[in-house]
Design a protein around this motif. Structure first.
Motif, PDB file in Angstrom:
ATOM      1  N   ILE A 204     -28.656 -95.606  42.320  1.00  0.00           N
ATOM      2  CA  ILE A 204     -29.401 -96.463  41.398  1.00  0.00           C
ATOM      3  C   ILE A 204     -30.536 -95.682  40.746  1.00  0.00           C
ATOM      4  O   ILE A 204     -30.813 -95.849  39.547  1.00  0.00           O
ATOM      5  CB  ILE A 204     -29.933 -97.706  42.138  1.00  0.00           C
ATOM      6  CG1 ILE A 204     -28.768 -98.581  42.605  1.00  0.00           C
ATOM      7  CG2 ILE A 204     -30.868 -98.506  41.247  1.00  0.00           C
ATOM      8  CD1 ILE A 204     -29.187 -99.756  43.462  1.00  0.00           C
ATOM      9  N   CYS A 205     -31.211 -94.821  41.518  1.00  0.00           N
ATOM     10  CA  CYS A 205     -32.267 -93.974  40.946  1.00  0.00           C
ATOM     11  C   CYS A 205     -31.716 -93.073  39.843  1.00  0.00           C
ATOM     12  O   CYS A 205     -32.348 -92.905  38.786  1.00  0.00           O
ATOM     13  CB  CYS A 205     -32.902 -93.111  42.042  1.00  0.00           C
ATOM     14  SG  CYS A 205     -33.930 -94.006  43.207  1.00  0.00           S
ATOM     15  N   LEU A 206     -30.551 -92.497  40.087  1.00  0.00           N
ATOM     16  CA  LEU A 206     -29.953 -91.603  39.091  1.00  0.00           C
ATOM     17  C   LEU A 206     -29.635 -92.344  37.801  1.00  0.00           C
ATOM     18  O   LEU A 206     -29.965 -91.871  36.706  1.00  0.00           O
ATOM     19  CB  LEU A 206     -28.680 -90.968  39.660  1.00  0.00           C
ATOM     20  CG  LEU A 206     -28.867 -89.955  40.787  1.00  0.00           C
ATOM     21  CD1 LEU A 206     -27.516 -89.530  41.344  1.00  0.00           C
ATOM     22  CD2 LEU A 206     -29.629 -88.737  40.293  1.00  0.00           C
ATOM     23  N   VAL A 207     -28.998 -93.508  37.915  1.00  0.00           N
ATOM     24  CA  VAL A 207     -28.626 -94.235  36.698  1.00  0.00           C
ATOM     25  C   VAL A 207     -29.856 -94.816  36.017  1.00  0.00           C
ATOM     26  O   VAL A 207     -29.900 -94.911  34.775  1.00  0.00           O
ATOM     27  CB  VAL A 207     -27.590 -95.339  37.012  1.00  0.00           C
ATOM     28  CG1 VAL A 207     -26.319 -94.740  37.582  1.00  0.00           C
ATOM     29  CG2 VAL A 207     -28.144 -96.393  37.954  1.00  0.00           C
ATOM     30  N   ALA A 208     -30.883 -95.206  36.787  1.00  0.00           N
ATOM     31  CA  ALA A 208     -32.099 -95.745  36.175  1.00  0.00           C
ATOM     32  C   ALA A 208     -32.833 -94.665  35.387  1.00  0.00           C
ATOM     33  O   ALA A 208     -33.277 -94.900  34.252  1.00  0.00           O
ATOM     34  CB  ALA A 208     -33.009 -96.341  37.248  1.00  0.00           C
ATOM     35  N   GLY A 209     -32.962 -93.473  35.969  1.00  0.00           N
ATOM     36  CA  GLY A 209     -33.607 -92.380  35.252  1.00  0.00           C
ATOM     37  C   GLY A 209     -32.822 -91.972  34.020  1.00  0.00           C
ATOM     38  O   GLY A 209     -33.404 -91.696  32.960  1.00  0.00           O
ATOM     39  N   ARG A 210     -31.504 -91.966  34.145  1.00  0.00           N
ATOM     40  CA  ARG A 210     -30.664 -91.619  32.997  1.00  0.00           C
ATOM     41  C   ARG A 210     -30.805 -92.663  31.891  1.00  0.00           C
ATOM     42  O   ARG A 210     -30.900 -92.329  30.709  1.00  0.00           O
ATOM     43  CB  ARG A 210     -29.208 -91.502  33.436  1.00  0.00           C
ATOM     44  CG  ARG A 210     -28.248 -91.093  32.329  1.00  0.00           C
ATOM     45  CD  ARG A 210     -26.808 -91.136  32.832  1.00  0.00           C
ATOM     46  NE  ARG A 210     -25.879 -90.655  31.819  1.00  0.00           N
ATOM     47  CZ  ARG A 210     -24.560 -90.697  31.939  1.00  0.00           C
ATOM     48  NH1 ARG A 210     -24.021 -91.192  33.052  1.00  0.00           N
ATOM     49  NH2 ARG A 210     -23.779 -90.242  30.990  1.00  0.00           N
ATOM     50  N   ALA A 211     -30.832 -93.937  32.277  1.00  0.00           N
ATOM     51  CA  ALA A 211     -30.938 -95.003  31.285  1.00  0.00           C
ATOM     52  C   ALA A 211     -32.293 -94.991  30.595  1.00  0.00           C
ATOM     53  O   ALA A 211     -32.380 -95.218  29.379  1.00  0.00           O
ATOM     54  CB  ALA A 211     -30.692 -96.362  31.952  1.00  0.00           C
ATOM     55  N   PHE A 212     -33.356 -94.722  31.345  1.00  0.00           N
ATOM     56  CA  PHE A 212     -34.690 -94.732  30.741  1.00  0.00           C
ATOM     57  C   PHE A 212     -34.851 -93.605  29.726  1.00  0.00           C
ATOM     58  O   PHE A 212     -35.537 -93.772  28.718  1.00  0.00           O
ATOM     59  CB  PHE A 212     -35.761 -94.602  31.828  1.00  0.00           C
ATOM     60  CG  PHE A 212     -37.151 -94.869  31.333  1.00  0.00           C
ATOM     61  CD1 PHE A 212     -37.643 -96.169  31.293  1.00  0.00           C
ATOM     62  CD2 PHE A 212     -37.970 -93.838  30.907  1.00  0.00           C
ATOM     63  CE1 PHE A 212     -38.922 -96.430  30.824  1.00  0.00           C
ATOM     64  CE2 PHE A 212     -39.251 -94.091  30.439  1.00  0.00           C
ATOM     65  CZ  PHE A 212     -39.731 -95.386  30.397  1.00  0.00           C
ATOM     66  N   GLY A 213     -34.221 -92.470  29.971  1.00  0.00           N
ATOM     67  CA  GLY A 213     -34.346 -91.341  29.061  1.00  0.00           C
ATOM     68  C   GLY A 213     -33.225 -91.223  28.057  1.00  0.00           C
ATOM     69  O   GLY A 213     -33.175 -90.241  27.306  1.00  0.00           O
ATOM     70  N   GLU A 214     -32.330 -92.202  27.991  1.00  0.00           N
ATOM     71  CA  GLU A 214     -31.188 -92.130  27.083  1.00  0.00           C
ATOM     72  C   GLU A 214     -31.620 -92.416  25.646  1.00  0.00           C
ATOM     73  O   GLU A 214     -32.436 -93.301  25.384  1.00  0.00           O
ATOM     74  CB  GLU A 214     -30.123 -93.143  27.515  1.00  0.00           C
ATOM     75  CG  GLU A 214     -28.864 -93.115  26.693  1.00  0.00           C
ATOM     76  CD  GLU A 214     -28.203 -91.762  26.670  1.00  0.00           C
ATOM     77  OE1 GLU A 214     -27.865 -91.300  25.563  1.00  0.00           O
ATOM     78  OE2 GLU A 214     -28.030 -91.163  27.747  1.00  0.00           O
ATOM     79  N   SER A 215     -31.062 -91.659  24.721  1.00  0.00           N
ATOM     80  CA  SER A 215     -31.412 -91.855  23.312  1.00  0.00           C
ATOM     81  C   SER A 215     -30.196 -92.126  22.431  1.00  0.00           C
ATOM     82  O   SER A 215     -30.261 -92.957  21.517  1.00  0.00           O
ATOM     83  CB  SER A 215     -32.170 -90.631  22.782  1.00  0.00           C
ATOM     84  OG  SER A 215     -31.387 -89.450  22.923  1.00  0.00           O
ATOM     85  N   ILE A 276     -40.174 -94.063  38.709  1.00  0.00           N
ATOM     86  CA  ILE A 276     -39.015 -94.890  39.051  1.00  0.00           C
ATOM     87  C   ILE A 276     -38.382 -94.410  40.352  1.00  0.00           C
ATOM     88  O   ILE A 276     -38.026 -95.212  41.231  1.00  0.00           O
ATOM     89  CB  ILE A 276     -37.991 -94.866  37.901  1.00  0.00           C
ATOM     90  CG1 ILE A 276     -38.516 -95.650  36.701  1.00  0.00           C
ATOM     91  CG2 ILE A 276     -36.644 -95.436  38.351  1.00  0.00           C
ATOM     92  CD1 ILE A 276     -37.648 -95.534  35.462  1.00  0.00           C
ATOM     93  N   ASN A 277     -38.241 -93.100  40.490  1.00  0.00           N
ATOM     94  CA  ASN A 277     -37.668 -92.554  41.729  1.00  0.00           C
ATOM     95  C   ASN A 277     -38.542 -92.866  42.932  1.00  0.00           C
ATOM     96  O   ASN A 277     -38.029 -93.192  44.011  1.00  0.00           O
ATOM     97  CB  ASN A 277     -37.483 -91.040  41.585  1.00  0.00           C
ATOM     98  CG  ASN A 277     -36.260 -90.678  40.774  1.00  0.00           C
ATOM     99  OD1 ASN A 277     -35.163 -90.550  41.291  1.00  0.00           O
ATOM    100  ND2 ASN A 277     -36.445 -90.520  39.468  1.00  0.00           N
TER     101      ASN A 277
END
Length: 293
Positions: A204-215, A276-277
């Motif tokens: 969940i941490c990985l996908v949350a960080g990826r989603a927050f920084g996605e452009s 987030i992490n």
């Protein structure tokens, strides 16, 4: 003579073991130094210049001194919506694949498809969201479209991480739960999921960080603008996020302090991803310490 050969072989094995250990420690140190250098470079340029006004003010198109308030809010809003969609479905799919799905060709093909989707570029999911929301439903570029598209992006990875975490739980624990008279679902709820929770939280941490920084996904589904309000909860408003704003300021903005805004935005983006992490991991660390005591 045989004893001498065995002794030489043991000596060579010990030497190679020490060399390999030193190489792995060296690689680990290099990676850690690289990570700390990147973090220091990004944070040192932006954090000292950040003020409260910068975090809550509206952006400026021409004049200097604009803020990132609406974009920062949209980033958290879209992230929360995407996690609300992806976590139940992704975790549920992973549990199904690990515990309930039969071992046949269809399941293997399904698993391969999920693994393949995990490596698909994010812009493909952006095009999918654009086709669904902007063209088929004709709702335009909205926060809802960005959140659902991000959920699509996160689902394959979350499902695979959950499946591997559940499969890693020893069967002895399941058998012990069955011996106590629990049903399959009770064993999953009370034994399997708590044991696998740390790995699931990591996913969940990985996908949350990826989603927050996605452009890329956000540009195609939520747009390059905001409604102009700081707290806009309307799901059909345009939803430019901080990552998109960072790209726009760095490449196309005409304000005179564009570089400073980009540095501060990058620092905020990295800091929030680290936060987030920590938010996800700290409860697990505390729980592990309690269990060890």
């Amino acid at each position: 003579m045989n004893g001498f050969k065995i002794s030489r072989q043991n000596t060579r094995s010990l030497i190679w073991d020490r060399i390999a250990t030193g190489c792995f420690y060296g690689l680990g140190a290099v990676i850690m130094l690289l990570i700390f250098w990147l973090l220091f470079t990004i944070l040192s340029k932006g954090l000292p210049q950040i003020s409260w006004d910068f975090l809550i003010k509206l952006p400026e198109e021409i004049d200097a001194g604009g803020g990132i308030g609406p974009m920062l809010f949209n980033s958290f809003y879209i992230l929360a919506l995407s996690l609300l969609i992806s976590i139940p479905i992704g975790v549920g799919a992973g549990i199904y694949m690990a515990e309930y799905a039969p071992n046949n060709r269809f399941t293997e093909v399904l698993r391969i498809c999920v693994e393949s989707l995990s490596s698909v570029p994010s812009i493909v999911f952006g095009l999918l969201g654009l086709a669904i929301f902007a063209e088929y439903f004709d709702v335009g570029l909205t926060i809802l479209g960005g959140a659902v598209s991000l959920a699509f992006l996160n689902l394959p990875m979350l499902a695979r991480v959950t499946e591997e975490a559940v499969r890693a739980v020893p069967n002895d624990l399941r058998n012990a739960a069955y011996a106590l008279g629990t049903t399959h679902f009770q064993a999953i709820r009370t034994v399997v999921i708590p044991v696998a929770m740390q790995a699931i939280i990591t996913g969940i941490c990985l996908v949350a960080g990826r989603a927050f920084g996605e452009s890329a996904v956000i540009i195609l589904t939520a747009g390059l603008s905001t409604s102009g309000e700081m707290w806009d909860f309307n799901l059909f408003s345009p939803g430019e996020t901080l990552a998109v704003h960072l790209w726009y300021v760095q490449s196309e903005a005409i304000v005179e302090d564009a570089r400073q805004i980009a540095d501060k935005s990058a620092a905020v983006l990295v800091f929030v991803v680290l936060l987030i992490n920590l938010v996800f991991r700290v409860p697990l660390w505390i729980n592990n310490r309690k269990l060890k005591k």
